[in-house]
Motif scaffolding. Structure first.
Motif, PDB file in Angstrom:
ATOM      1  N   GLU A 166      -4.063  -4.107   0.043  1.00  0.00           N
ATOM      2  CA  GLU A 166      -2.944  -3.233   0.346  1.00  0.00           C
ATOM      3  C   GLU A 166      -2.589  -3.342   1.830  1.00  0.00           C
ATOM      4  OE1 GLU A 166      -4.177   0.205  -2.921  1.00  0.00           O
ATOM      5  OE2 GLU A 166      -3.947   0.724  -0.819  1.00  0.00           O
TER       6      GLU A 166
ATOM      7  N   GLU B 233      -0.592   2.295  -6.309  1.00  0.00           N
ATOM      8  CA  GLU B 233       0.128   1.213  -5.655  1.00  0.00           C
ATOM      9  C   GLU B 233       1.513   1.066  -6.291  1.00  0.00           C
ATOM     10  OE1 GLU B 233      -4.147  -1.035  -5.325  1.00  0.00           O
ATOM     11  OE2 GLU B 233      -2.947  -0.927  -7.151  1.00  0.00           O
TER      12      GLU B 233
ATOM     13  N   PRO C 222       0.267  -3.664 -10.344  1.00  0.00           N
ATOM     14  CA  PRO C 222       0.740  -3.560  -8.959  1.00  0.00           C
ATOM     15  C   PRO C 222       1.586  -4.766  -8.579  1.00  0.00           C
ATOM     16  CG  PRO C 222      -1.585  -4.138  -9.020  1.00  0.00           C
ATOM     17  CD  PRO C 222      -1.191  -3.815 -10.429  1.00  0.00           C
TER      18      PRO C 222
ATOM     19  N   CYS D 157       0.873  -1.177   0.000  1.00  0.00           N
ATOM     20  CA  CYS D 157       0.000   0.000   0.000  1.00  0.00           C
ATOM     21  C   CYS D 157       0.902   1.216   0.000  1.00  0.00           C
ATOM     22  CB  CYS D 157      -0.898  -0.008   1.238  1.00  0.00           C
ATOM     23  SG  CYS D 157      -2.057   1.353   1.287  1.00  0.00           S
TER      24      CYS D 157
END
Length: 329
Positions: free
Chosen positions: A244, A83, A127, A11
């Motif tokens: 996250e 992210e 991500p 995160c």
């Protein structure tokens, strides 16, 4: 019970630099200051303030542990607009070859070689998944180093061993190094001054404009960051795509009307093998009160993969959705 996939994402990190010059009214959307941080991160400066954390009993999909309570964040902080991506994490691994070798070995042991999630995360802008809380902490230290922040201002110790855990220093929230956001900081930034279950309201009809979920993904994997609409403060993918990490261990929310200040946890030890004091007794994962699932995960849901299962229904796609996991997970 929620079943998480084996995938994790960092995160996006929060630096606590001297940002007092940017004390903008938190409710004035579109007026927050942003700047370019190390390794290609764009950071939005968020003035501290008060907000209602949790969810009302009438909110669809809520859990019993989402007690509404007023929280004050007594500091200005900055949070990344997306992210951490595959490309950003890859540059980190190049910069720390010794750690990278250990990380690759650990990842292969946990997820196979090649990892079974690789097919679902196949662009540089996807991500970065399969990252533990300790990996996120090490990445934050590297960002602090890249930014030229003195080591005595790093939030995490220099040597991080996931098997041994780590000891946080008193005053860590006052240090200027990069770190994960606290759960309150995450929710405050996610809400961006709103009070509804999503920062655009409650309507499912708008969800596909802001979040990757079952109706617009075919469950084929993660999606590149910043492809959909951001929230009012310019943060992308707050809803959907991946879980996250946040900084905090999971604890019960207060049930009184007093304002809670987002302060440092007096328990400075982060450990895998000892349940930390104050842990919630009822676990929403397949575990028991003695399991050391200590760190809060925040996001709306996980996309289902062949490697894991979970609910990706619209009612799970809320700012308030949270889970928990061991920091070495």
């Amino acid at each position: 019970m929620i079943r998480k996939t084996l995938q994790r994402v960092i995160c996006l990190v929060v630096p606590m630099a001297a940002l007092k010059a940017y004390q903008l009214p938190a409710q004035q959307t579109g007026q927050l200051h942003s700047y370019s941080g190390p390794n290609g991160h764009v950071m939005v400066v968020v003035p501290g303030g008060e907000f209602m954390m949790g969810s009302p009993q009438s909110e669809r999909g809520r859990s019993e542990d989402e007690t509404q309570h007023r929280v004050r964040i007594p500091r200005t902080y900055a949070i990344g607009t997306t992210e951490v991506t595959e490309a950003q994490f890859a540059r980190f691994l190049v910069g720390v070859p010794d750690y990278a070798a250990r990380w690759r070995a650990a990842t292969a042991a946990r997820f196979g070689d090649p990892p079974h999630f690789a097919a679902g995360s196949n662009t540089p802008d996807n991500p970065r998944v399969a990252v533990s809380w300790y990996d996120a902490a090490r990445y934050c230290n590297w960002l602090s180093e890249q930014a030229g922040i003195p080591q005595d201002q790093w939030v995490y110790p220099e040597n991080i061993d996931a098997a041994q855990g780590l000891q946080l220093a008193p005053g860590y929230l006052h240090r200027t190094g990069y770190r994960l956001p606290t759960e309150a900081e995450w929710e405050y930034a996610a809400r961006a001054g709103t009070t509804t279950s999503r920062y655009f309201g409650d309507a499912d009809s708008l969800l596909s404009r802001y979040a990757w979920y079952d109706n617009n993904t075919n469950r084929e994997g993660t999606h590149p960051v910043a492809q959909l609409l951001p929230n009012q403060w310019g943060l992308f993918d707050i809803l959907g795509n991946v879980w996250e990490w946040t900084f905090d261990r999971r604890q019960a929310y207060p049930s009184n009307d007093r304002i809670t200040e987002d302060m440092e946890d007096p328990e400075f030890r982060v450990s895998n093998d000892v349940a930390r004091p104050g842990e919630v007794a009822h676990l929403r994962m397949n575990g028991s009160p003695s399991d050391p699932r200590t760190v809060v995960l925040r996001l709306t849901f996980q996309i289902r993969h062949a490697t894991g299962s979970g609910s990706a229904l619209p009612e799970r796609c809320r700012i308030r959705e949270r889970d928990q996991a061991r920091p070495d997970a």
